[in-house]
Design a protein around this motif. Structure first.
Motif: not given
Length: 190
Positions: A34-35, A48-54, A14-27
Motif C-alpha cells: 500500500i505504501q 487529497t482524501d482519495e485512496k490509491i490502494l487500501t 499521466l507519465n507516472t508508472r510503477l516501473s519494475s525498478q520501483d518494485i523491490p525484489g523481495l516479498d
C-alpha cells in the motif's frame, strides 16, 4: 485552449508508472505494498482524501481471485505487478472482466510456466507510447473544438469533455470485446 491542455496534461501526471525498478525484489507485507502505491501515485490523485490502494481493495482482489494466492501474508514482486495491472484496469473494466482477463495468466503463474516480468515491461513501454499518442490526439481534438462554430469558452470545454468521454467509451467497448474473446477462448479449452 491548447496551452490549457498542456497545463492540464502536466497536472495529471499521466507519465507516472510503477516501473519494475520501483518494485523491490523481495516479498512485501500488505502495508508495504500500500505504501509503495501511495508513494508512487500520490501526485495522480484527484483529491487529497482519495485512496490509491487500501487493505479492503487488496483483500477483495484476493477473494475475487484476481491474483494468485499469496504465501505467508507476503506479496511477491509478481503480485505487485498484478496489483498494478488491476489498478490500471479497474477504472474501466468490471471486476469480472479483470478476473477473466487475468485468469489464465494467474494459472500460469501458479504453475510457474510464466515469467510476468517481460509482459509487465511491455505494458510499461506501451504505456509510454500510448501517452504520446493520447497527447497528440488530445491536441488535435482541441484544435477541432477551437475551429468549431462555438465562441463560448465554457461550451468549448463541455464539447471537449464530451469528446474525451466519447473516446473513452470507444476504448472501453473495444477492451470489453477483447475480454469476451479471451472468455470464449478459455471456454473452448475446457
Amino acid at each position: 485552449m491548447v496551452n490549457n491542455l498542456d497545463n492540464l496534461l502536466e497536472k495529471l501526471q499521466l507519465n507516472t508508472r510503477l516501473s519494475s525498478q520501483d518494485i523491490p525484489g523481495l516479498d512485501l507485507y500488505m502495508d508495504q505494498v500500500i505504501q509503495l502505491f501511495e508513494n508512487k501515485y500520490e501526485q495522480t490523485k484527484r483529491t487529497t482524501d482519495e485512496k490509491i490502494l487500501t487493505k479492503t481493495m487488496i483483500n477483495n482482489y484476493s477473494k475475487g481471485k484476481l491474483f494468485f494466492p499469496i504465501k505467508n501474508k507476503k506479496y511477491s514482486p509478481e503480485h505487485v505487478m498484478l496489483i498494478d495491472l488491476i489498478y490500471e484496469m479497474k477504472t474501466i473494466l468490471a471486476i469480472r472482466d479483470i478476473k477473466t482477463t487475468l485468469e489464465s495468466l494467474n494459472q500460469q503463474m501458479m504453475e510457474e510456466t510464466l515469467d510476468l516480468g517481460p509482459l509487465y515491461e511491455s505494458f510499461i513501454k506501451l504505456s509510454g507510447s500510448n501517452l504520446e499518442r493520447f497527447t497528440e490526439d488530445s491536441k488535435k481534438m482541441v484544435r477541432e473544438v477551437d475551429a468549431g462554430q462555438l465562441d463560448d469558452s465554457y461550451l468549448n470545454q463541455v464539447l471537449l469533455v464530451l469528446s474525451f468521454v466519447n473516446m473513452s467509451n470507444y476504448y472501453r467497448r473495444a477492451a470489453e470485446a477483447l475480454v469476451d474473446e479471451i472468455a470464449d477462448i478459455e471456454a473452448k479449452k475446457d
